[in-house]
Design a protein around this motif. Structure first.
Motif, PDB file in Angstrom:
ATOM      1  N   ARG A   1       0.854  -1.199   0.000  1.00  0.00           N
ATOM      2  CA  ARG A   1       0.000   0.000   0.000  1.00  0.00           C
ATOM      3  C   ARG A   1       0.886   1.244   0.000  1.00  0.00           C
ATOM      4  N   ILE A   2       0.544   2.184  -0.867  1.00  0.00           N
ATOM      5  CA  ILE A   2       1.319   3.432  -1.007  1.00  0.00           C
ATOM      6  C   ILE A   2       0.405   4.609  -0.633  1.00  0.00           C
ATOM      7  N   ARG A   3       0.930   5.397   0.271  1.00  0.00           N
ATOM      8  CA  ARG A   3       0.183   6.607   0.689  1.00  0.00           C
ATOM      9  C   ARG A   3       1.027   7.810   0.327  1.00  0.00           C
ATOM     10  N   VAL A   4       0.520   8.645  -0.568  1.00  0.00           N
ATOM     11  CA  VAL A   4       1.221   9.858  -1.047  1.00  0.00           C
ATOM     12  C   VAL A   4       0.538  11.076  -0.412  1.00  0.00           C
ATOM     13  N   GLN A   5       1.328  11.781   0.390  1.00  0.00           N
ATOM     14  CA  GLN A   5       0.817  12.995   1.026  1.00  0.00           C
ATOM     15  C   GLN A   5       1.406  14.221   0.333  1.00  0.00           C
ATOM     16  N   VAL A   6       0.552  15.087  -0.095  1.00  0.00           N
ATOM     17  CA  VAL A   6       0.966  16.303  -0.811  1.00  0.00           C
ATOM     18  C   VAL A   6       1.260  17.388   0.230  1.00  0.00           C
ATOM     19  N   VAL A   7       2.488  17.918   0.161  1.00  0.00           N
ATOM     20  CA  VAL A   7       2.909  18.943   1.128  1.00  0.00           C
ATOM     21  C   VAL A   7       3.217  20.252   0.393  1.00  0.00           C
ATOM     22  N   ASP A   8       3.444  21.214   1.230  1.00  0.00           N
ATOM     23  CA  ASP A   8       3.729  22.536   0.681  1.00  0.00           C
ATOM     24  C   ASP A   8       5.110  22.560   0.051  1.00  0.00           C
ATOM     25  N   VAL A   9       5.517  23.686  -0.457  1.00  0.00           N
ATOM     26  CA  VAL A   9       6.731  23.825  -1.269  1.00  0.00           C
ATOM     27  C   VAL A   9       7.976  23.534  -0.432  1.00  0.00           C
ATOM     28  N   ASN A  10       8.832  22.682  -0.976  1.00  0.00           N
ATOM     29  CA  ASN A  10      10.159  22.377  -0.417  1.00  0.00           C
ATOM     30  C   ASN A  10      11.045  22.117  -1.617  1.00  0.00           C
ATOM     31  N   ASP A  11      11.807  23.083  -1.989  1.00  0.00           N
ATOM     32  CA  ASP A  11      12.487  23.017  -3.281  1.00  0.00           C
ATOM     33  C   ASP A  11      13.904  22.467  -3.216  1.00  0.00           C
ATOM     34  N   ASN A  12      14.394  21.969  -2.034  1.00  0.00           N
ATOM     35  CA  ASN A  12      15.750  21.420  -1.926  1.00  0.00           C
ATOM     36  C   ASN A  12      15.694  20.029  -1.291  1.00  0.00           C
ATOM     37  N   PRO A  13      16.018  19.005  -2.028  1.00  0.00           N
ATOM     38  CA  PRO A  13      16.051  17.649  -1.417  1.00  0.00           C
ATOM     39  C   PRO A  13      17.356  17.449  -0.667  1.00  0.00           C
ATOM     40  N   PRO A  14      17.397  16.475   0.204  1.00  0.00           N
ATOM     41  CA  PRO A  14      18.664  16.162   0.893  1.00  0.00           C
ATOM     42  C   PRO A  14      19.719  15.693  -0.106  1.00  0.00           C
ATOM     43  N   SER A  15      20.995  15.834   0.306  1.00  0.00           N
ATOM     44  CA  SER A  15      22.105  15.421  -0.558  1.00  0.00           C
ATOM     45  C   SER A  15      23.179  14.777   0.319  1.00  0.00           C
ATOM     46  N   PHE A  16      23.601  13.533  -0.072  1.00  0.00           N
ATOM     47  CA  PHE A  16      24.651  12.842   0.674  1.00  0.00           C
ATOM     48  C   PHE A  16      26.015  13.386   0.297  1.00  0.00           C
ATOM     49  N   THR A  17      26.912  13.298   1.277  1.00  0.00           N
ATOM     50  CA  THR A  17      28.274  13.772   1.026  1.00  0.00           C
ATOM     51  C   THR A  17      29.041  12.860   0.074  1.00  0.00           C
ATOM     52  N   GLN A  18      28.641  11.571  -0.024  1.00  0.00           N
ATOM     53  CA  GLN A  18      29.272  10.640  -0.945  1.00  0.00           C
ATOM     54  C   GLN A  18      28.180   9.882  -1.692  1.00  0.00           C
ATOM     55  N   ALA A  19      28.464   9.607  -2.941  1.00  0.00           N
ATOM     56  CA  ALA A  19      27.508   8.831  -3.717  1.00  0.00           C
ATOM     57  C   ALA A  19      27.496   7.365  -3.260  1.00  0.00           C
ATOM     58  N   GLN A  20      28.634   6.895  -2.739  1.00  0.00           N
ATOM     59  CA  GLN A  20      28.725   5.502  -2.260  1.00  0.00           C
ATOM     60  C   GLN A  20      29.757   5.435  -1.146  1.00  0.00           C
ATOM     61  N   TYR A  21      29.413   4.699  -0.107  1.00  0.00           N
ATOM     62  CA  TYR A  21      30.299   4.570   1.038  1.00  0.00           C
ATOM     63  C   TYR A  21      30.901   3.155   1.063  1.00  0.00           C
ATOM     64  N   HIS A  22      32.196   3.072   1.415  1.00  0.00           N
ATOM     65  CA  HIS A  22      32.898   1.790   1.530  1.00  0.00           C
ATOM     66  C   HIS A  22      33.512   1.686   2.912  1.00  0.00           C
ATOM     67  N   MET A  23      33.416   0.478   3.445  1.00  0.00           N
ATOM     68  CA  MET A  23      33.948   0.252   4.782  1.00  0.00           C
ATOM     69  C   MET A  23      34.403  -1.200   4.888  1.00  0.00           C
ATOM     70  N   SER A  24      35.595  -1.427   5.485  1.00  0.00           N
ATOM     71  CA  SER A  24      36.107  -2.785   5.723  1.00  0.00           C
ATOM     72  C   SER A  24      36.280  -2.977   7.220  1.00  0.00           C
ATOM     73  N   VAL A  25      35.685  -4.061   7.735  1.00  0.00           N
ATOM     74  CA  VAL A  25      35.747  -4.348   9.166  1.00  0.00           C
ATOM     75  C   VAL A  25      36.067  -5.833   9.355  1.00  0.00           C
ATOM     76  N   PRO A  26      36.821  -6.176  10.398  1.00  0.00           N
ATOM     77  CA  PRO A  26      37.059  -7.605  10.682  1.00  0.00           C
ATOM     78  C   PRO A  26      35.784  -8.247  11.216  1.00  0.00           C
ATOM     79  N   GLU A  27      35.679  -9.528  10.997  1.00  0.00           N
ATOM     80  CA  GLU A  27      34.446 -10.216  11.380  1.00  0.00           C
ATOM     81  C   GLU A  27      34.285 -10.364  12.887  1.00  0.00           C
ATOM     82  N   ASN A  28      35.364 -10.170  13.643  1.00  0.00           N
ATOM     83  CA  ASN A  28      35.260 -10.312  15.092  1.00  0.00           C
ATOM     84  C   ASN A  28      35.058  -8.972  15.788  1.00  0.00           C
TER      85      ASN A  28
END
Length: 799
Positions: free
Chosen positions: A227-254
């Motif tokens: 089910r999709i519920r679309v709520q119409v809101v007032d004007v907001n002309d700037n969407p969020p923007s991430f600092t990186q298009a893709q994040y990479h991280m390496s961690v040991p399994e322990n």
């Protein structure tokens, strides 16, 4: 393969599943089959007996079984049909998740040959899962000034099935403002997007409700909805923007639980609620969502469950940032798990032999060993070893299997037991290892003869030694064990001055003690040379075991024996006869025991266990038969024990006439020799009876004569009254005189003649006093003479 058919009385087409078929493919030595998932237990997979070149009944005889690692057995062998069947319901999605092909590998072990045959079964997917969305309902906030053509990414559905049974298409419910566009990803996945077709007017309609349906390609088709519920809101002309298009991280399994792994950051230049950004997971696998935790306000990603390199090498996560007005941005996070050496090698002893004879040749298989390490690369590379000072080696087989074999012939006399340590070590830093211990017993074979400490011995003895004296003792030692080391001794046959050596010296077969059987004479010979032979008791036996031989009573040709006599007045424990037997073996093989095997009157007679004496167990009764038949068994203590039997006939009688009557009633053998022998026996008994009768008549005549003389003396009355009574021998003296006359008669059925023995009478107790002899006074005869006659008659003993 599926076929569409039209069934009478039905309005639709029914898909009948007829047969998936057996797929058998042998590549690189592997046996391959395929089977659909969710089949019942015992579903036929393939004819494994035929593919191995065996008959079905040979599966159990040759120890054919399935060896698998890491999970419970999914398949089993049907020994009756020789086929491979399922052990239960198989869930492909549980085994292989999203893999295109689901292959289950195992090995077939033919245990009597220690051979392994790798096998592989492909689990065919069926349409048993419906497409599902991670959320039941999703809400979007769309600014009313959003331009047409704007795309809103929608959550994609997940279907655990693969191929055509997986998710194939999406459908959006009708709405004049929105349409559905599905984009194809680089990996072939479908990404549904909702496209704005016309401008929105919050004042006209502030909320729009839509339904997104996902369909798979199975038959019948399964579907899931969002089910999709679309709520119409007032004007907001700037969407969020991430600092990186893709994040990479390496961690040991322990990495510890709750560790901060990564922080994603998205900015929004708007003010107020339009600039407040919240973070959430987007299009993430439900298993991954259970492992990681995302702070919706800070964008901090941490682990709430342990990471496992063996399960996921890379965790793909999609993060969505949304401001207060509903504008969104997405970024992808790839968390790479670094393997550490946290799994020690697993060692499984598939088959092992705990005992092996010492004469087995080199390359004898002792054990079959399987090793495995769940780590990867160098951490999962395993080497197996055993201590170098042992006569064993490891041979590598297929699929991380090793077999432990002997490197040379074993010698129990050097080492009777080996404790073999198999060490499996991986190549990680630091390396981990696992040890298993195999205990191997080396069993003895008769490969060592007895040996004397010296080749010759010199012994000095004095002449005129007593018979049976111990003159020397020899001892031989055998390096083997148990019966292979039990030594028996014997003297070599030889002659000394025309007589066998065994008549001079004997040896105890168990102890090796030499005995002199006669007194030795120095003037006859000054030196005696003996050769002693020592033999062990290994298998095969060094000396044949002889059946016990019964010496008495001896057995005539017809298998019967002579007659043994027992008086009716015999008390319990009376000795009737004795069975005598010998065994030509030595040691415990010559130990004999006697037992009563069968009796015509159970409980009347007993047989001594070690003596062979046949005795009465109770007093004889009138109701007991005159003829009793006994079967006595003689058995040695060899392995296996050997035995012989003899049949005894016992005649119950109180007197000679009774004996003759009993003998006449006994069955006369048909053999002419036996009949003649019985005739001799009857004649001998009759002769003895006549002698006794003559003896009794003579005694009566003597007593009558003495009685007559005493009467004459009493009549004369001349001075006899003054003679003391002590000068006469009383009745007890006469009875003693008569009782000393006892006769021994030996009657045997196998003897050609009988023996009649008259012992010399003893007059010591019947002589009158010297004084009475000088006076020449007659004996005093009493009236007990007739009673004494009966006593004399009862003193006849038959042996």
């Amino acid at each position: 393969m599926a076929i569409w058919v039209k069934l009478p009385g039905c309005s639709g087409l029914v898909l009948l599943f007829l047969f998936l078929g057996l797929l058998l493919e042998v590549r690189a030595g592997k046996i391959r089959y395929s089977v659909p998932e969710e089949t019942d237990e015992g579903f036929f997979v393939g004819n494994i007996a035929k593919d191995l070149g065996l008959q079905p009944q040979e599966l159990a005889e040759r120890g054919v079984r399935i060896i698998s690692r890491g999970r419970s057995h999914l398949f089993a062998l049907n020994p009756r049909s020789g086929s491979l069947v399922t052990s239960g319901r198989i869930d492909r999605e549980e085994l292989c998740a999203h893999s295109e092909r689901c292959l289950v590998s195992f090995n077939i072990l033919v245990e009597d040959e220690m051979k392994l045959f790798p096998a592989e079964v492909e689990i065919i997917d069926i349409n048993d899962n419906t497409p599902q969305f991670q959320l039941e309902e999703v809400e979007f906030k769309v600014n009313e000034i959003t331009t047409p053509g704007t795309r809103i990414p929608l959550p994609f559905g997940q279907d655990l099935d693969v191929g055509m049974n997986s998710l194939q298409s999406y459908q959006l419910s009708f709405n004049p403002h929105f349409s559905l566009d599905v984009q194809q990803g680089a990996d072939g996945s479908q990404h549904p997007e909702m496209v704005l077709q016309s401008p929105l007017d919050r004042e006209e309609e502030s909320v729009h409700h839509l339904l997104l349906t996902a369909f798979d390609g199975g038959n019948p088709v399964h579907s899931g909805t969002l089910r999709i519920r679309v709520q119409v809101v007032d004007v907001n002309d700037n969407p969020p923007s991430f600092t990186q298009a893709q994040y990479h991280m390496s961690v040991p399994e322990n990495v510890p639980l709750g560790t901060q792994l990564l922080i994603v950051k998205a900015t929004d230049p708007d003010e107020g609620a339009n600039g407040e950004v919240t973070y959430s997971f987007h299009n993430i696998d439900h298993k991954v969502a259970q492992i990681f935790q995302l702070d919706s306000y800070t964008g901090e990603i941490s682990n709430k469950k342990p990471l496992d390199f063996e399960e996921y090498k890379i965790y793909p996560i999609e993060i969505q940032a949304q401001d207060g007005a509903g504008l969104m941005a997405r970024t992808k996070v790839l968390i790479k798990v670094l393997d550490i050496n946290d799994n020690a090698p697993e060692v499984t002893i598939t088959s092992v032999t705990t005992a092996v004879p010492e004469n087995f040749p080199p390359a004898t298989i002792i054990a079959l060993i399987s090793v495995h390490d769940q780590d990867s690369e160098e951490n999962g590379h395993i080497t197996c070893s055993i201590p170098g000072n042992l006569p064993f080696k490891l041979e590598k087989l297929v699929d991380n299997y090793y077999r432990l074999v002997t490197e040379r012939t074993l010698d129990r006399e050097l080492t009777s037991k080996y404790n073999i340590t198999v060490i499996a070590t991986d190549q990680g830093i630091p390396s981990l290892s696992t040890e298993v211990h195999i205990s191997l017993q080396v069993t003895d074979v008769n490969d060592n003869p007895p040996a004397f400490p010296k080749d010759s011995y010199s012994v000095y003895i004095s002449e005129n030694n007593p018979r049976g004296a111990s003159i020397f003792s020899v001892t031989a030692h055998d390096a083997d064990s148990h019966e292979n080391a039990q030594v028996t001794y014997s003297l070599a046959e030889d002659n000394l001055q025309g007589a066998p050596l065994s008549s001079y010296v004997s040896i105890n077969s168990d102890t090796g003690v030499l005995y002199a059987l006669r007194a030795l004479d120095y003037e006859q010979f000054q030196e005696l040379q003996l050769r002693v032979t020592a033999r062990d008791s290994g298998d095969p036996p060094l000396k044949y075991s002889n059946v016990p031989e019964i010496l008495y009573p001896s057995l005539p040709n017809d298998g019967s024996t002579g007659v043994e006599l027992a008086p009716r007045s015999a008390e319990p424990g009376y000795l009737v006869t004795k069975v005598v037997a010998v065994d030509r073996d030595s040691g415990q093989n010559a130990w004999l025991s006697y037992r009563l095997l069968k009796a015509s009157e159970p409980g009347l007679f007993t047989v001594g266990l070690h003596t062979g004496e046949v005795r009465t167990a109770r007093a004889l009764l009138d109701r007991d038969a005159l003829k009793q038949s006994l079967v006595v068994a003689v058995q040695d203590h060899g392995q296996p024990p050997l035995s012989a039997t003899v049949t005894l006939t016992v005649a119950v009688a109180d007197s000679i006439p009774d004996v003759l009557a009993d003998l006449g009633s006994l069955e006369i053998p048909h053999d002419s020799d036996a009949s003649g022998l019985t005739l001799y026996l009857v004649v001998a008994v009759a002769a003895v009876s006549c002698v006794f009768l003559a003896f009794v008549i003579v005694l009566l005549a003597l007593r009558l004569r003495r009685w007559h003389t005493s009467r004459l003396l009493q009549a004369s009355g001349s001075g006899l009254a003054s003679i003391p009574a002590s000068h006469f021998v009383g009745v007890d003296g006469m009875r003693a005189f008569l009782q000393t006359y006892s006769h021994e008669v030996s009657l045997t059925a196998d003897s050609r003649r009988s023996h009649l023995i008259f012992p010399q009478p003893n007059y010591a107790d019947t002589l009158i006093s010297q004084e009475s002899c000088e006076k020449s006074e007659p004996l005093l005869i009493t009236q007990d003479l007739l009673e004494d006659k009966k006593e004399i008659f009862s003193k006849v003993n038959f042996l």
